[in-house]
Each structure stands twice: as C-alpha cells, then as structure tokens.
Design an enzyme around this catalytic site. Structure first.
Site, PDB file in Angstrom:
ATOM      1  N   ARG A 128     -21.770   0.004  12.080  1.00  0.00           N
ATOM      2  CA  ARG A 128     -21.004  -0.959  11.529  1.00  0.00           C
ATOM      3  C   ARG A 128     -21.335  -1.834  10.511  1.00  0.00           C
ATOM      4  NH1 ARG A 128     -19.437  -4.823  14.393  1.00  0.00           N
ATOM      5  NH2 ARG A 128     -17.366  -4.957  13.857  1.00  0.00           N
ATOM      6  N   GLU A 186      -4.030  -4.377  25.109  1.00  0.00           N
ATOM      7  CA  GLU A 186      -5.062  -3.183  24.941  1.00  0.00           C
ATOM      8  C   GLU A 186      -6.379  -3.936  24.381  1.00  0.00           C
ATOM      9  OE1 GLU A 186      -2.865  -1.081  21.878  1.00  0.00           O
ATOM     10  OE2 GLU A 186      -1.433  -0.226  23.337  1.00  0.00           O
ATOM     11  N   CYS A 192     -32.021   8.585   5.190  1.00  0.00           N
ATOM     12  CA  CYS A 192     -32.290   8.600   3.768  1.00  0.00           C
ATOM     13  C   CYS A 192     -31.018   8.179   3.058  1.00  0.00           C
ATOM     14  CB  CYS A 192     -32.677  10.091   3.362  1.00  0.00           C
ATOM     15  SG  CYS A 192     -34.049  10.373   4.560  1.00  0.00           S
ATOM     16  N   GLY A 225     -10.138  -4.094  23.466  1.00  0.00           N
ATOM     17  CA  GLY A 225     -11.260  -3.148  23.602  1.00  0.00           C
ATOM     18  C   GLY A 225     -12.693  -4.092  23.583  1.00  0.00           C
TER      19      GLY A 225
HETATM   20  N1  LLP Z   1      -4.848  -0.980  20.219  1.00  0.00           N
HETATM   21  C1  LLP Z   1      -4.874  -0.029  19.138  1.00  0.00           C
HETATM   22  C2  LLP Z   1      -3.567   0.352  18.863  1.00  0.00           C
HETATM   23  C3  LLP Z   1      -5.787  -0.142  18.233  1.00  0.00           C
HETATM   24  O1  LLP Z   1      -5.553   0.649  17.270  1.00  0.00           O
HETATM   25  C4  LLP Z   1      -7.076  -0.821  18.568  1.00  0.00           C
HETATM   26  C5  LLP Z   1      -8.009  -0.653  17.784  1.00  0.00           C
HETATM   27  C6  LLP Z   1      -7.137  -1.483  19.894  1.00  0.00           C
HETATM   28  C7  LLP Z   1      -6.160  -1.492  20.633  1.00  0.00           C
HETATM   29  C8  LLP Z   1      -8.390  -2.143  20.209  1.00  0.00           C
HETATM   30  O2  LLP Z   1      -8.780  -3.194  19.381  1.00  0.00           O
HETATM   31  P1  LLP Z   1      -9.821  -4.290  19.853  1.00  0.00           P
HETATM   32  O3  LLP Z   1      -9.473  -5.117  20.993  1.00  0.00           O
HETATM   33  O4  LLP Z   1     -11.233  -3.526  19.962  1.00  0.00           O
HETATM   34  O5  LLP Z   1     -10.008  -5.110  18.631  1.00  0.00           O
HETATM   35  N2  LLP Z   1     -14.352   0.521  14.654  1.00  0.00           N
HETATM   36  C9  LLP Z   1     -13.885  -0.905  14.029  1.00  0.00           C
HETATM   37  C10 LLP Z   1     -12.884  -1.158  15.115  1.00  0.00           C
HETATM   38  C11 LLP Z   1     -11.495  -0.425  15.034  1.00  0.00           C
HETATM   39  C12 LLP Z   1     -10.358  -0.786  15.989  1.00  0.00           C
HETATM   40  C13 LLP Z   1      -9.325   0.221  15.896  1.00  0.00           C
HETATM   41  N3  LLP Z   1      -8.130   0.015  16.539  1.00  0.00           N
HETATM   42  C14 LLP Z   1     -15.030  -1.811  14.262  1.00  0.00           C
HETATM   43  O6  LLP Z   1     -16.114  -1.368  14.791  1.00  0.00           O
HETATM   44  O7  LLP Z   1     -14.908  -3.008  14.129  1.00  0.00           O
END
Ligand code: LLP
Length: 421
Positions: free
Chosen positions: A314, A275, A346, A277
């Site tokens: 972020r 998974e 602000c 992202g």
């Molecule tokens: N699968 C599950 C169950 C997850 O909770 C997440 C991310 C992913 C896959 C994808 O993870 P990635 O490959 O993108 O690292 N907003 C935060 C990141 C939050 C990630 C939450 N879960 C940031 O800006 O760093």
C-alpha cells in the site's frame, strides 16, 4: 478501537505478546485480532438494526479462510469478485444464499460456477454481461437474481486509484442509461431483477458523497418501480474509511453511516445490503516486522526492516500511510528522530515511510505496522523470491497460524522445468 495495546510495556494482540508470535512464527507476519473483527462486524449490524439487511464482507480486503469463517459464523454474507473468492467463501462455510458476486469482468466459467453453487445475487456491470449471464443461466435452466450496478457520477473524494463512482471510471452503468438497461434485464430470459447496486469508492472519510449517491439511488428506485420492476434490495457497496493515523480526526462511524442510509433510502421498504471490507478488517490486523539494520546515510538514516513492499504494497502503490510503532514501549517523551523506513527489496519504491519520527531501534527489535489487516496479506507477493508472508489469528490468550510461511523448497517446487530444456 482495536485490541492491539501495550501491556507491561510490550505490544500485545489481545492477551498474546507480539514478541512471542515473532519468536515462534518468525517475521514478517500478519497478526489479526478476533475480538476486533467481531467488534467491527457488530458495529455494522447495530448501524442497520432498523431494517432487514445483510452485511456482505468484501472478501478482497482479506480472504483468509479463518477470517471468512469467523465473520460467516457471526452471520456475515460475502461480496466476492472472482471464482476464487467465491470458492473461499464457500469453503469457509458461507452458503451461496449469502454471497453476492460483483466485478466488471466475470467470465462465463465463473458465472456457471456461482449459478451451480448457489448465489444470492449477481451485480451486473454492463449490457454484454447481462446477455452473457442470461445465456449461461438459460443453458443451465436457472433463474439468477440480478442487481445492476449503477454509476451515480459522484466524487468520492478519495485516492484516485480507489475511487469508482465517477462517470470516467470503468465501473457500472451510467445512471442516465439505467432505465434502458433495466428494461433489457427484465426481458432477457434466465434473469430475475431484484435490486440496484452501487459502490462509489474506498477509504471514504466523508459521508457527503454517500448522501449524494444514495439520494440518486432512491430516485432511481422509485423510477424503476414506476417502470414495473420489483426492486426489493439495495446494495449500497462498501468503502467507509478507517483512521490510519492515530492523531488525525477519525472518519465517520458505522452508526453515522447507517443513519445516512436510513435518511436516504430508509422509506423504500427495501432490504439493505452493504459490502464493507476495510472497515471490518483494516484495524483488526498489524504487520509485525523485525529490524535488520540501522544504516546511517548522508543526511538521513534508514531503518531497514525484514518486511518489504511485497508483503505490504500500500505505501508503494497508493502512498498510503501506516503508523509504525515499536513493539517494546518507550517512555513518554523518549527521544525520537526522523528515519526512512525501508524494506530489503531492490527498488527505491520499497519505502514504507520517509522521515518517520521513531525512537532509536536496534537490529533485532520488532516494529508493528498498524491498520494492515485490509489489503495487506491479500496483495502480498513473492517478489524477489521472498516467501509469501504468513498470517496469524489471535483470540484472547491463544493464537493460531492461519497461513504458514512456505519454505523455499515449496516455492521452488511450484515451478516446472520442461523436459526439453
Ligand atoms: N464493494 C466493491 C464493489 C468494491 O470494489 C470494494 C473495494 C468494496 C466493496 C470494499 O471496499 P472497502 O469497504 O474495503 O473500502 N487495494 C486498495 C483498495 C481497493 C478497493 C477496491 N474495491 C487499498 O489498499 O486501499
């Protein structure tokens, strides 16, 4: 590697000068590169080409329909965490059979939505969720494929707010209780146990936590098979980190990550799901912004941009670093001096970087925040009544606005003043 490079002294997205997008669409604006998205997706595919697999893009990282369609057309599956993300994946043309549904707090309405719409697998995170899902499935006369998310209690060595695989985190079932939870899943009607799910955190820059977690998953798979469960799929989660700083050691590559999967669970004959992202979309996007003012403060200078924390949260939320570069290239060795890069919101927290070594930039000039394709636009808001930041997708020498900036009139029209006021 990405496709944001200087050509003739001007930063381009593929063959399109960012200055052209700024002039035609305005700033701030997110700009994504199709070639980079494709390249990153194909790297994961190559990393898993030794086995049956499905790469489920984590929609939470970037949920624009155009991005989902591009990846879906390449064969990607999707990992969704809400009814809204599910609807986006479907609207982008991804069949339910390629969508996994994750998350700790799925509602019954969301369960019904995905069962009726078609779902590859639901990743269940607790006993009450198993019971609710069984109930919804039997009411609909359906049998739902499930994997149980197991918390392996390993330290992902990442930022505390995005680590998920320690026992103190809210995610998954403690691995010590996995057997009893699988026994419950097997006896509940309307559920069909198909696999094991794990996700230990995000922005991992070290493969060791994966090796530990996946080793535990392999042991669990053997134990559960011994208990009579037909474990056919392993969902390894996402989380592989990306280089946010050009000058730092790069995190491991997808091919090395794929090797760890092969070494830990490769002999089990399971179909592998991942998974990712951030690794697919992070470096496929930049946030383009204009300089509003350069303000000389006492002992420090402030570069005030037209992008703010509501567009890219972020840095304020995780103290995250994004390289900030001028769109007009400077000569090698050009003078740089420290500035605090801030937005117009602000709050003192609306600071992108302190003491960033940047060349002199005048009002009206453009800068780009690199590595902003993941968790950028999706986390944007209209705080301070700033219109939601638009998004643009580039392919070669073409570009399209894939989410326009709302007008102030459109924003106001969403609110309702009750007739009794
Ligand atoms: N699968 C599950 C169950 C997850 O909770 C997440 C991310 C992913 C896959 C994808 O993870 P990635 O490959 O993108 O690292 N907003 C935060 C990141 C939050 C990630 C939450 N879960 C940031 O800006 O760093």
């Amino acid at each position: 590697m990405d496709h944001f490079n200087y050509l003739d002294g001007q930063l381009h997205a593929e063959q399109v000068p960012l200055s052209r997008i700024a002039a035609e669409v305005g700033t701030p604006v997110y700009v994504y590169s199709s070639a980079t998205l494709t390249r990153h997706f194909l790297q994961f595919r190559q990393a898993l080409d030794w086995t049956d697999h499905l790469i489920c893009f984590a929609v939470k990282a970037n949920s624009n329909l155009a991005v989902l369609k591009l990846l879906g057309d390449l064969g990607a599956g999707m990992d969704v965490v809400s009814g809204g993300e599910y609807a986006r994946a479907r609207a982008a043309g991804v069949p339910g059979g390629r969508i996994v549904f994750s998350g700790v707090g799925k509602t019954r309405a969301e369960m019904r939505q995905v069962i009726e719409g078609g779902i590859r697998q639901v990743n269940v995170e607790s006993e009450p969720e198993l019971e609710a899902l069984s109930d919804v499935a039997t009411t609909l006369g359906a049998s739902v494929p499930v994997a149980v998310r197991v918390n392996p209690d390993v330290d992902a060595r990442t930022h505390a707010k995005i680590a998920t695989g320690k026992s103190e985190n809210k995610f998954g079932i403690p691995i010590a209780r996995a057997r009893e939870v699988y026994a419950l899943a097997a006896k509940l009607p309307g559920l069909q146990v198909v696999g094991i799910d794990m996700h230990i955190g995000s922005q991992l820059t070290d493969l060791e936590p994966y090796r530990q977690a996946y080793g535990k998953m392999a042991d669990l798979c053997r134990t559960l098979r011994g208990d009579g469960h037909a474990i056919m799929r392993l969902d390894m989660g996402g989380g592989l980190g990306i280089p946010y700083r050009r000058d730092n050691a790069a995190p491991p590559l997808p091919i090395e990550y794929g090797q760890v999967i092969r070494e830990t669970v490769g002999d089990l004959g399971c179909e592998i799901e991942i998974e990712p992202g951030r690794n697919i979309v992070g470096n496929a996007g930049i946030l383009l912004s204009g300089v509003v003012f350069l303000k000389r403060g006492e002992g420090r200078d402030f570069l005030i941009l037209d992008a703010a924390m509501n567009d890219l949260i972020r840095p304020a939320m995780y103290d995250a670093h994004h390289d900030i570069v001028p769109v007009t290239q400077r000569d090698v060795g050009a003078l740089v001096s420290p500035v605090d890069v801030v937005g117009p919101v602000c709050e003192t927290g609306d600071t992108f970087a302190r003491g960033a070594e940047l060349p002199a930039l005048a009002a009206g000039e453009l800068v780009a925040f690199r590595s902003a394709g993941a968790y950028g636009a999706v986390m944007a808001s209209e705080y301070n009544s700033r219109p939601l930041v638009p998004e643009v997708l580039v392919a070669g020498d073409r570009y399209a606005v894939i989410r326009p900036r709302p007008s102030i009139e459109e924003m106001l029209a969403r609110d309702v003043i009750p007739e009794w006021l």
